[in-house]
Write a protein that holds these residues in place. Sequence first.
Motif, PDB file in Angstrom:
ATOM      1  N   TRP A   5       3.649  -4.365   0.429  1.00 27.95           N
ATOM      2  CA  TRP A   5       4.346  -5.067  -0.641  1.00 27.95           C
ATOM      3  C   TRP A   5       5.721  -5.466  -0.155  1.00 27.95           C
ATOM      4  CZ3 TRP A   5       7.998  -2.476  -4.285  1.00 27.95           C
ATOM      5  CH2 TRP A   5       8.378  -3.308  -5.342  1.00 27.95           C
ATOM      6  N   ASP A   6       6.097  -6.720  -0.422  1.00 23.21           N
ATOM      7  CA  ASP A   6       7.382  -7.234   0.055  1.00 23.21           C
ATOM      8  C   ASP A   6       8.477  -7.180  -1.003  1.00 23.21           C
ATOM      9  OD1 ASP A   6       6.665  -9.229  -1.703  1.00 23.21           O
ATOM     10  OD2 ASP A   6       6.550 -10.821  -0.200  1.00 23.21           O
ATOM     11  N   GLY A   7       8.220  -6.500  -2.104  1.00 22.78           N
ATOM     12  CA  GLY A   7       9.210  -6.392  -3.157  1.00 22.78           C
ATOM     13  C   GLY A   7       9.109  -7.484  -4.210  1.00 22.78           C
ATOM     14  N   ALA A   8       8.187  -8.424  -4.034  1.00 23.23           N
ATOM     15  CA  ALA A   8       8.038  -9.525  -4.984  1.00 23.23           C
ATOM     16  C   ALA A   8       7.510  -9.016  -6.322  1.00 23.23           C
ATOM     17  CB  ALA A   8       7.091 -10.582  -4.420  1.00 23.23           C
ATOM     18  N   ASP A   9       7.842  -9.738  -7.371  1.00 25.18           N
ATOM     19  CA  ASP A   9       7.381  -9.403  -8.709  1.00 25.18           C
ATOM     20  C   ASP A   9       5.859  -9.479  -8.771  1.00 25.18           C
ATOM     21  OD1 ASP A   9       7.661  -8.789 -11.465  1.00 25.18           O
ATOM     22  OD2 ASP A   9       7.441 -10.915 -11.962  1.00 25.18           O
ATOM     23  N   PHE A  10       5.249  -8.663  -9.618  1.00 25.76           N
ATOM     24  CA  PHE A  10       3.805  -8.714  -9.826  1.00 25.76           C
ATOM     25  C   PHE A  10       3.517  -8.207 -11.243  1.00 25.76           C
ATOM     26  CE2 PHE A  10       4.649  -4.503  -8.265  1.00 25.76           C
ATOM     27  CZ  PHE A  10       3.780  -3.666  -8.949  1.00 25.76           C
ATOM     28  N   ALA A  11       2.327  -8.566 -11.749  1.00 23.06           N
ATOM     29  CA  ALA A  11       1.975  -8.244 -13.133  1.00 23.06           C
ATOM     30  C   ALA A  11       1.411  -6.839 -13.298  1.00 23.06           C
ATOM     31  CB  ALA A  11       0.967  -9.265 -13.665  1.00 23.06           C
ATOM     32  N   GLY A  12       0.595  -6.397 -12.346  1.00 20.05           N
ATOM     33  CA  GLY A  12      -0.043  -5.097 -12.456  1.00 20.05           C
ATOM     34  C   GLY A  12      -0.928  -4.809 -11.269  1.00 20.05           C
ATOM     35  N   PRO A  53       3.387  -1.682  -6.209  1.00 21.29           N
ATOM     36  CA  PRO A  53       1.970  -1.696  -6.588  1.00 21.29           C
ATOM     37  C   PRO A  53       1.343  -0.302  -6.556  1.00 21.29           C
ATOM     38  CG  PRO A  53       2.451  -3.553  -5.165  1.00 21.29           C
ATOM     39  CD  PRO A  53       3.682  -2.680  -5.178  1.00 21.29           C
ATOM     40  N   ALA A  54       1.656   0.485  -5.535  1.00 24.28           N
ATOM     41  CA  ALA A  54       1.087   1.835  -5.436  1.00 24.28           C
ATOM     42  C   ALA A  54       1.585   2.717  -6.570  1.00 24.28           C
ATOM     43  CB  ALA A  54       1.425   2.461  -4.084  1.00 24.28           C
ATOM     44  N   ALA A  55       2.886   2.688  -6.850  1.00 23.51           N
ATOM     45  CA  ALA A  55       3.428   3.505  -7.941  1.00 23.51           C
ATOM     46  C   ALA A  55       2.813   3.098  -9.275  1.00 23.51           C
ATOM     47  CB  ALA A  55       4.951   3.377  -7.987  1.00 23.51           C
ATOM     48  N   CYS A  56       2.615   1.813  -9.477  1.00 21.77           N
ATOM     49  CA  CYS A  56       2.017   1.311 -10.717  1.00 21.77           C
ATOM     50  C   CYS A  56       0.598   1.843 -10.891  1.00 21.77           C
ATOM     51  CB  CYS A  56       2.016  -0.221 -10.691  1.00 21.77           C
ATOM     52  SG  CYS A  56       1.152  -1.008 -12.061  1.00 21.77           S
ATOM     53  N   VAL A  57      -0.238   1.673  -9.875  1.00 19.39           N
ATOM     54  CA  VAL A  57      -1.637   2.053 -10.016  1.00 19.39           C
ATOM     55  C   VAL A  57      -1.808   3.572 -10.071  1.00 19.39           C
ATOM     56  CG1 VAL A  57      -2.500   2.173  -7.613  1.00 19.39           C
ATOM     57  CG2 VAL A  57      -3.927   1.192  -9.406  1.00 19.39           C
ATOM     58  N   TRP A  76      -6.142   0.830   1.377  1.00 21.90           N
ATOM     59  CA  TRP A  76      -6.363  -0.622   1.326  1.00 21.90           C
ATOM     60  C   TRP A  76      -5.540  -1.167   0.181  1.00 21.90           C
ATOM     61  CZ3 TRP A  76      -7.961  -4.880  -1.402  1.00 21.90           C
ATOM     62  CH2 TRP A  76      -8.535  -5.938  -0.700  1.00 21.90           C
ATOM     63  N   ALA A  77      -4.830  -2.265   0.412  1.00 24.49           N
ATOM     64  CA  ALA A  77      -4.024  -2.885  -0.635  1.00 24.49           C
ATOM     65  C   ALA A  77      -3.840  -4.357  -0.317  1.00 24.49           C
ATOM     66  CB  ALA A  77      -2.663  -2.199  -0.737  1.00 24.49           C
ATOM     67  N   ARG A  78      -3.986  -5.177  -1.361  1.00 20.11           N
ATOM     68  CA  ARG A  78      -3.847  -6.620  -1.154  1.00 20.11           C
ATOM     69  C   ARG A  78      -3.490  -7.300  -2.472  1.00 20.11           C
ATOM     70  NH1 ARG A  78      -8.720 -10.457   0.969  1.00 20.11           N
ATOM     71  NH2 ARG A  78      -7.782 -12.389   0.298  1.00 20.11           N
ATOM     72  N   PRO A  79      -2.598  -8.311  -2.411  1.00 18.25           N
ATOM     73  CA  PRO A  79      -2.279  -9.065  -3.624  1.00 18.25           C
ATOM     74  C   PRO A  79      -3.333 -10.141  -3.891  1.00 18.25           C
ATOM     75  CG  PRO A  79      -0.949  -9.872  -1.808  1.00 18.25           C
ATOM     76  CD  PRO A  79      -1.762  -8.702  -1.279  1.00 18.25           C
ATOM     77  N   PHE A  80      -3.522 -10.453  -5.168  1.00 20.03           N
ATOM     78  CA  PHE A  80      -4.435 -11.496  -5.634  1.00 20.03           C
ATOM     79  C   PHE A  80      -3.758 -12.207  -6.797  1.00 20.03           C
ATOM     80  CE2 PHE A  80      -7.259  -8.397  -3.745  1.00 20.03           C
ATOM     81  CZ  PHE A  80      -8.230  -9.175  -3.131  1.00 20.03           C
ATOM     82  N   PRO A  86      -1.750 -15.681 -15.895  1.00 16.32           N
ATOM     83  CA  PRO A  86      -1.810 -16.907 -15.081  1.00 16.32           C
ATOM     84  C   PRO A  86      -0.496 -17.191 -14.361  1.00 16.32           C
ATOM     85  CG  PRO A  86      -2.771 -17.285 -17.246  1.00 16.32           C
ATOM     86  CD  PRO A  86      -2.142 -15.924 -17.283  1.00 16.32           C
ATOM     87  N   GLY A  87      -0.630 -17.531 -13.090  1.00 16.97           N
ATOM     88  CA  GLY A  87       0.532 -17.848 -12.279  1.00 16.97           C
ATOM     89  C   GLY A  87       1.252 -16.649 -11.691  1.00 16.97           C
ATOM     90  N   ARG A  88       0.779 -15.445 -11.989  1.00 19.94           N
ATOM     91  CA  ARG A  88       1.414 -14.242 -11.464  1.00 19.94           C
ATOM     92  C   ARG A  88       0.501 -13.546 -10.466  1.00 19.94           C
ATOM     93  NH1 ARG A  88       4.155 -10.488 -15.442  1.00 19.94           N
ATOM     94  NH2 ARG A  88       5.308  -9.987 -13.564  1.00 19.94           N
ATOM     95  N   THR A  89       1.041 -12.575  -9.792  1.00 16.57           N
ATOM     96  CA  THR A  89       0.308 -11.806  -8.790  1.00 16.57           C
ATOM     97  C   THR A  89      -0.097 -10.464  -9.371  1.00 16.57           C
ATOM     98  OG1 THR A  89       1.535 -12.847  -6.994  1.00 16.57           O
ATOM     99  CG2 THR A  89       0.507 -10.736  -6.492  1.00 16.57           C
ATOM    100  N   GLY A  90      -1.265 -10.001  -8.974  1.00 15.94           N
ATOM    101  CA  GLY A  90      -1.730  -8.654  -9.265  1.00 15.94           C
ATOM    102  C   GLY A  90      -2.170  -8.019  -7.959  1.00 15.94           C
ATOM    103  N   TRP A  91      -2.235  -6.713  -7.922  1.00 15.99           N
ATOM    104  CA  TRP A  91      -2.628  -6.000  -6.704  1.00 15.99           C
ATOM    105  C   TRP A  91      -3.937  -5.259  -6.921  1.00 15.99           C
ATOM    106  CZ3 TRP A  91      -0.409  -5.381  -1.826  1.00 15.99           C
ATOM    107  CH2 TRP A  91       0.751  -6.140  -1.618  1.00 15.99           C
ATOM    108  N   PHE A  92      -4.718  -5.167  -5.844  1.00 20.75           N
ATOM    109  CA  PHE A  92      -5.934  -4.353  -5.839  1.00 20.75           C
ATOM    110  C   PHE A  92      -5.794  -3.378  -4.687  1.00 20.75           C
ATOM    111  CE2 PHE A  92     -10.472  -3.411  -5.205  1.00 20.75           C
ATOM    112  CZ  PHE A  92     -10.847  -3.190  -6.521  1.00 20.75           C
ATOM    113  N   LEU A  93      -5.999  -2.093  -4.972  1.00 21.98           N
ATOM    114  CA  LEU A  93      -5.813  -1.044  -3.985  1.00 21.98           C
ATOM    115  C   LEU A  93      -7.051  -0.166  -3.952  1.00 21.98           C
ATOM    116  CD1 LEU A  93      -3.007  -1.342  -5.918  1.00 21.98           C
ATOM    117  CD2 LEU A  93      -2.114  -0.174  -3.932  1.00 21.98           C
TER     118      LEU A  93
END
Length: 149
Positions: A5-12, A53-57, A76-80, A86-93
Amino acid sequence: MITPWDGADFAGAKLAALVDGHILTYRRDNKPGIPWPGLIDLPGGGREGDESPAACVLRELHEEFGLHLREQRIWWARPFSAMDAPGRTGWFLAATITQAEIAAIRFGNEGHSPQLLGLDAFLTSSDAIAPLQQRLRLVLETPQNYAVP
């Protein structure tokens, strides 16, 4: 693994919690106005504050299932694109959990019917959230021995 994670905003974030060829799931409430009512879902949810993302999940995993995992358990972790923003990023780990952790589950008050589903059953279920099925397929394509560190 520390998430890339690069510190960018994400939804969940959502988590594939894997154990012995199975994935930890629950069924969403069947309430009007919520996304994917009544479908099979994975642990996770919306970001609070400036969580990673990790702290959130991992917070969501604890709130929903009563399980505490260390971030190092995530392999494993990746943004989607966010599934419901809509228009935001979410993470799957993805993380590996143990049978002892499954036995210690204390399910929270969101959703119902927590269960371990076989990976094939989750991937082919018409009752599962399709974007989560697609993301899990990517996880399973990654070489990993699923060993708990």
